[in-house]
Motif scaffolding. Structure first.
Motif, PDB file in Angstrom:
ATOM      1  N   GLU A  67     -19.666 -21.138 -68.144  1.00  0.00           N
ATOM      2  CA  GLU A  67     -18.380 -21.747 -67.448  1.00  0.00           C
ATOM      3  C   GLU A  67     -18.631 -21.794 -66.048  1.00  0.00           C
ATOM      4  O   GLU A  67     -18.999 -20.773 -65.446  1.00  0.00           O
ATOM      5  CB  GLU A  67     -17.325 -20.571 -67.772  1.00  0.00           C
ATOM      6  N   LEU A  68     -18.064 -22.796 -65.514  1.00  0.00           N
ATOM      7  CA  LEU A  68     -18.271 -23.023 -64.188  1.00  0.00           C
ATOM      8  C   LEU A  68     -17.008 -22.497 -63.598  1.00  0.00           C
ATOM      9  O   LEU A  68     -15.771 -22.958 -63.868  1.00  0.00           O
ATOM     10  CB  LEU A  68     -18.200 -24.643 -63.628  1.00  0.00           C
ATOM     11  N   LYS A  69     -17.222 -21.680 -62.525  1.00  0.00           N
ATOM     12  CA  LYS A  69     -15.938 -20.951 -61.903  1.00  0.00           C
ATOM     13  C   LYS A  69     -15.453 -21.921 -60.708  1.00  0.00           C
ATOM     14  O   LYS A  69     -16.378 -22.784 -60.171  1.00  0.00           O
ATOM     15  CB  LYS A  69     -16.540 -19.456 -61.344  1.00  0.00           C
ATOM     16  N   ARG A  70     -14.304 -21.676 -60.509  1.00  0.00           N
ATOM     17  CA  ARG A  70     -13.911 -22.433 -59.431  1.00  0.00           C
ATOM     18  C   ARG A  70     -14.329 -22.330 -57.915  1.00  0.00           C
ATOM     19  O   ARG A  70     -14.095 -23.444 -57.129  1.00  0.00           O
ATOM     20  CB  ARG A  70     -12.301 -21.948 -59.224  1.00  0.00           C
ATOM     21  N   TRP A  89     -17.456 -22.292 -57.406  1.00  0.00           N
ATOM     22  CA  TRP A  89     -18.943 -22.591 -57.514  1.00  0.00           C
ATOM     23  C   TRP A  89     -19.650 -22.981 -56.181  1.00  0.00           C
ATOM     24  O   TRP A  89     -20.646 -22.990 -56.002  1.00  0.00           O
ATOM     25  CB  TRP A  89     -19.170 -23.496 -58.657  1.00  0.00           C
ATOM     26  N   TRP A  90     -18.631 -24.014 -55.504  1.00  0.00           N
ATOM     27  CA  TRP A  90     -19.024 -24.654 -54.047  1.00  0.00           C
ATOM     28  C   TRP A  90     -19.526 -23.844 -53.228  1.00  0.00           C
ATOM     29  O   TRP A  90     -20.128 -24.024 -51.907  1.00  0.00           O
ATOM     30  CB  TRP A  90     -18.210 -25.689 -54.042  1.00  0.00           C
TER      31      TRP A  90
END
Lengths: 131, 131
Positions: free
Chosen positions: B10-13, B15-16
């Motif tokens: 799952e990509l977390k918010r 990530w950037w």
């Protein structure tokens, strides 16, 4: 188009043509305007004149009216307001996706819809001004 | 359809935030936020110009507000940052060949900055003539 050679006949006939090229084209055109025309517009209209470095008479009422409500004024509205609005809408739409905010189809409507609405307002304002 | 059994992390918010390259990407996406502020300022200016001289003077005073100047200064920096990233794309998306030789990318980037300077000079002439 050549139905016989298509690998998945059932979907290719029903497939809707994507609208992405339109948004991508407006995004690119707006990106060029944002890079080439917007810096000068911000520098003069929002920084040098308000700060008093250039005399405020540069944007006196009569001068501003005659500059904006003319053919160059219409070009200004197109390249400094409308196209950058669609560029911004595209970036905001994808930014929301990156931050996992909102729902994709709704974000798309709100961002491009907002850009279209504000562009229409600018053009209506221009039309009222020249009449 | 078979049930999905593969593992999808799952990509977390945030990530950037984990790599400088992604931070730069998000900074570029964010350049449109102060741009939208400037565009809304212009739209308000357009309509205050339609409402008469007094309303236009009010808009000019609004543009002199230190907070408004500060956000527009941010928009100016953002537009230049956007230009810097955008100009680097052009030689990659559309490499030009002159006389059978590939045009050096640096020359193409430089040419685009030259365009920005030309627009600035043109804007200086438009706003300062007759002052």
């Amino acid at each position: 188009m050549n139905k016989g050679t298509s690998l998945n006949n059932d979907t290719s006939e029903n497939m809707k043509r994507s609208d992405e090229p339109i948004w991508w084209g407006l995004f690119s055109a707006g990106g060029v305007c944002f890079a080439v025309f917007v810096p000068a517009a911000i520098l003069f209209i929002a920084l040098l004149i308000p700060a008093g470095i250039i005399a405020p008479e540069a944007l006196s009422f009569d001068r501003a009216r005659s500059m904006l409500f003319s053919l160059p004024g219409l070009i200004f509205i197109g390249v400094v307001i409308c196209l950058p609005l669609f560029h911004a809408a595209h970036r905001i739409r994808h930014g929301l996706h990156d931050l996992k905010l909102g729902k994709e189809h709704l974000n798309k409507r709100v961002t491009y819809g907002g850009a279209a609405l504000l562009s229409a307002l600018a053009l209506v304002g221009f039309a009222v001004g020249i009449l | 359809m078979a049930k999905q059994t593969s593992y999808f992390p799952e990509l977390k918010r945030n990530w950037w935030l984990k790599h400088p390259y992604f931070k730069k990407y998000m900074a570029r996406e964010a350049t449109v936020l102060p741009l939208v502020f400037f565009l809304v300022c212009l739209l308000v200016g357009l309509f205050s110009l339609l409402q008469g001289a007094e309303s236009w003077q009010g808009w000019l005073r609004f543009m002199q507000n230190p907070l408004v100047i500060a956000v527009n200064a941010l928009a100016f920096i953002a537009s230049l940052f956007h230009a810097w990233t955008f100009f680097q794309l052009f030689p990659r998306v559309m490499p030009l060949r002159v006389g059978g030789r590939a045009l050096p990318p640096n020359l193409m980037v430089l040419g685009q900055w030259f365009g920005v300077v030309v627009v600035m000079i043109l804007a200086a002439w438009i706003f300062m003539r007759g002052l």
